[in-house]
Design a protein around this motif. Structure first.
Motif, PDB file in Angstrom:
ATOM      1  N   VAL A   1     -13.547  -6.688  -9.080  1.00  0.00           N
ATOM      2  CA  VAL A   1     -12.243  -6.424  -9.663  1.00  0.00           C
ATOM      3  C   VAL A   1     -11.939  -7.296 -10.866  1.00  0.00           C
ATOM      4  CG1 VAL A   1      -9.778  -6.375  -9.234  1.00  0.00           C
ATOM      5  CG2 VAL A   1     -11.344  -5.543  -7.497  1.00  0.00           C
ATOM      6  N   PRO A   2     -12.019  -8.620 -10.783  1.00  0.00           N
ATOM      7  CA  PRO A   2     -11.672  -9.427 -11.954  1.00  0.00           C
ATOM      8  C   PRO A   2     -12.817  -9.603 -12.950  1.00  0.00           C
ATOM      9  CG  PRO A   2     -12.135 -10.848 -10.131  1.00  0.00           C
ATOM     10  CD  PRO A   2     -12.300  -9.452  -9.620  1.00  0.00           C
TER      11      PRO A   2
ATOM     12  N   ALA B   1       0.810  -1.209   0.000  1.00  0.00           N
ATOM     13  CA  ALA B   1       0.000   0.000   0.000  1.00  0.00           C
ATOM     14  C   ALA B   1       0.848   1.265   0.000  1.00  0.00           C
ATOM     15  CB  ALA B   1      -0.934   0.005   1.209  1.00  0.00           C
ATOM     16  N   ASN B   2       2.170   1.113   0.177  1.00  0.00           N
ATOM     17  CA  ASN B   2       3.080   2.260   0.266  1.00  0.00           C
ATOM     18  C   ASN B   2       2.643   3.225   1.368  1.00  0.00           C
ATOM     19  OD1 ASN B   2       5.372   3.723  -0.510  1.00  0.00           O
ATOM     20  ND2 ASN B   2       4.176   5.065  -1.833  1.00  0.00           N
ATOM     21  N   LEU B   3       2.304   2.636   2.518  1.00  0.00           N
ATOM     22  CA  LEU B   3       1.829   3.397   3.666  1.00  0.00           C
ATOM     23  C   LEU B   3       2.458   2.838   4.941  1.00  0.00           C
ATOM     24  CD1 LEU B   3      -2.010   3.519   2.864  1.00  0.00           C
ATOM     25  CD2 LEU B   3      -0.416   5.436   2.755  1.00  0.00           C
ATOM     26  N   PRO B   4       2.501   3.644   6.004  1.00  0.00           N
ATOM     27  CA  PRO B   4       2.974   3.092   7.274  1.00  0.00           C
ATOM     28  C   PRO B   4       2.000   2.048   7.795  1.00  0.00           C
ATOM     29  CG  PRO B   4       2.101   5.304   7.586  1.00  0.00           C
ATOM     30  CD  PRO B   4       2.152   5.072   6.106  1.00  0.00           C
TER      31      PRO B   4
ATOM     32  N   GLU C   1      -6.248 -10.011   3.169  1.00  0.00           N
ATOM     33  CA  GLU C   1      -5.122  -9.092   3.372  1.00  0.00           C
ATOM     34  C   GLU C   1      -5.205  -7.920   2.396  1.00  0.00           C
ATOM     35  OE1 GLU C   1      -0.222  -9.159   3.486  1.00  0.00           O
ATOM     36  OE2 GLU C   1      -1.357 -10.994   3.065  1.00  0.00           O
ATOM     37  N   LEU C   2      -5.555  -8.212   1.151  1.00  0.00           N
ATOM     38  CA  LEU C   2      -5.701  -7.162   0.153  1.00  0.00           C
ATOM     39  C   LEU C   2      -6.834  -6.211   0.544  1.00  0.00           C
ATOM     40  CD1 LEU C   2      -4.794  -6.098  -2.641  1.00  0.00           C
ATOM     41  CD2 LEU C   2      -6.586  -7.526  -3.631  1.00  0.00           C
ATOM     42  N   HIS C   3      -7.924  -6.769   1.065  1.00  0.00           N
ATOM     43  CA  HIS C   3      -9.048  -5.951   1.491  1.00  0.00           C
ATOM     44  C   HIS C   3      -8.620  -4.979   2.596  1.00  0.00           C
ATOM     45  CE1 HIS C   3     -13.205  -4.857   2.293  1.00  0.00           C
ATOM     46  NE2 HIS C   3     -12.979  -5.071   3.575  1.00  0.00           N
TER      47      HIS C   3
ATOM     48  N   LYS D   1      -2.175  -4.384  -8.238  1.00  0.00           N
ATOM     49  CA  LYS D   1      -3.373  -5.147  -7.899  1.00  0.00           C
ATOM     50  C   LYS D   1      -4.191  -4.387  -6.855  1.00  0.00           C
ATOM     51  CE  LYS D   1      -1.117  -8.888  -6.769  1.00  0.00           C
ATOM     52  NZ  LYS D   1       0.235  -8.514  -7.192  1.00  0.00           N
ATOM     53  N   LEU D   2      -3.492  -3.784  -5.899  1.00  0.00           N
ATOM     54  CA  LEU D   2      -4.185  -3.042  -4.851  1.00  0.00           C
ATOM     55  C   LEU D   2      -4.865  -1.795  -5.433  1.00  0.00           C
ATOM     56  CD1 LEU D   2      -4.907  -2.582  -1.928  1.00  0.00           C
ATOM     57  CD2 LEU D   2      -2.673  -1.547  -1.566  1.00  0.00           C
TER      58      LEU D   2
END
Length: 335
Positions: free
Chosen positions: A270-271, A178-181, A314-316, A257-258
């Protein structure tokens, strides 16, 4: 030129053209001088303070899409007593950047450095003091602030404090997808911002800003840092700084994907379809550099469709964090 400046120019132009108190020659001369003054406005001058290695050059690069050299094995900045004013070319115009020597590198240099600082600081539109987020050593910062700004209280309002390298904050578990803390990092960063802000206010009670944690390397929270810079610049010069803004897009470092999942209302969507172009979530800044997707949409959808239930969960969770961050940034930017 920002839209509000263009609007102001149009209103001023209309009022001058409709004025009966001026001759045609006077109206033409006044309008020409006004337009020339806007075009010839001096570029914003940023004075950077911070120890070597805190990411001053990376910060300028991330905020303005500038071509600053970024040092790795050696310091990028010159340690000479005469401090050069660098003209930095950003994608939206030139900036003047004055990278001051680290005021805490040697006690033998401290007094001499103070003289340099007192000469340079009054020329700044904003003074950006960059500190490593995880570095809790602030006593020297407090002492320098009292020595520098105590005799010059009119400059206190131009101070901005950025806590760079948020990704290196303990417990060192940055969410790379997510490129987040992480949640724990974000809590630690909030505590660090509060403690650092209180430390600065203790040394300079007249300062009314707040320390902002960010990660120049990951393009994280740049909008919050830029907002503090805008508040620090004298009001009549803010448009000059805003004109140069070109914030690096933190979503360029988010897992593709996120990003696709964040765009959908439900993960099940999504798919289900393959769009012709990569979907992009709401952008956290008003002007972000466009970057091509590193993988085609169909491969992203196929990868999403192949995730296990645990991976979906986890993606959610990451999707929720990403969307919450984007909402917070949009609120801060007043969109």
């Amino acid at each position: 030129m920002p839209d509000f400046i263009r609007q102001h120019l149009r209103r001023f132009t209309a009022s001058v053209e409709q004025s009966d108190a001026l001759s045609p020659a006077q109206r033409a001369s006044l309008l020409r001088g006004y337009e020339e003054a806007l075009v010839n406005e001096a570029p914003p001058r940023l004075v950077l303070i911070g120890q070597a290695g805190v990411g001053k050059s990376k910060t300028i690069n991330a905020l303005f899409n500038a071509g600053q050299e970024v040092g790795h094995s050696r310091a990028t900045t010159d340690r000479a007593w005469t401090i050069p004013v660098q003209e930095v070319s950003g994608s939206h115009g030139t900036l003047e950047v004055v990278d001051m020597p680290g005021i805490g590198d040697d006690i033998a240099n401290y007094r001499r450095y103070l003289d340099l600082y007192r000469e340079i600081l009054p020329t700044a539109d904003a003074v950006v003091w960059i500190h490593a987020a995880e570095d809790r050593t602030v006593q020297l910062v407090q002492q320098a602030l009292r020595d520098l700004f105590g005799p010059s209280p009119e400059l206190v309002g131009r101070l901005v404090f950025g806590l760079n390298k948020a990704d290196e904050m303990g417990p060192h578990d940055w969410n790379t997808r997510a490129n987040l803390p992480s949640e724990l990092q974000r809590a630690a960063l909030r505590d660090r911002e509060g403690a650092f802000t209180r430390s600065i206010a203790h040394a300079l009670p007249a300062w009314r800003g707040r320390a902002v944690s960010y990660a120049a390397l990951h393009h994280y929270n740049l909008t919050a840092l830029f907002k503090e810079m805008m508040y620090a610049v004298p009001e009549q010069r803010r448009w000059v700084l805003e004109q140069r803004m070109d914030l690096a897009d933190f979503t360029a470092l988010v897992d593709r994907k996120l990003l696709r999942a964040a765009q959908a209302r439900t993960l099940a969507e999504v798919p289900a379809a393959v769009p012709e172009a990569p979907a992009v979530p709401p952008q956290p800044a008003q002007r972000l550099r466009e970057r091509p997707s590193p993988e085609p949409p169909r491969s992203v959808n196929e990868a999403l469709a192949g995730l296990s239930e645990a991976q979906w969960q986890e993606l959610h969770a990451d999707r929720a964090r990403l969307q919450e961050f984007v909402r917070r940034v949009e609120q801060e930017m007043g969109r």
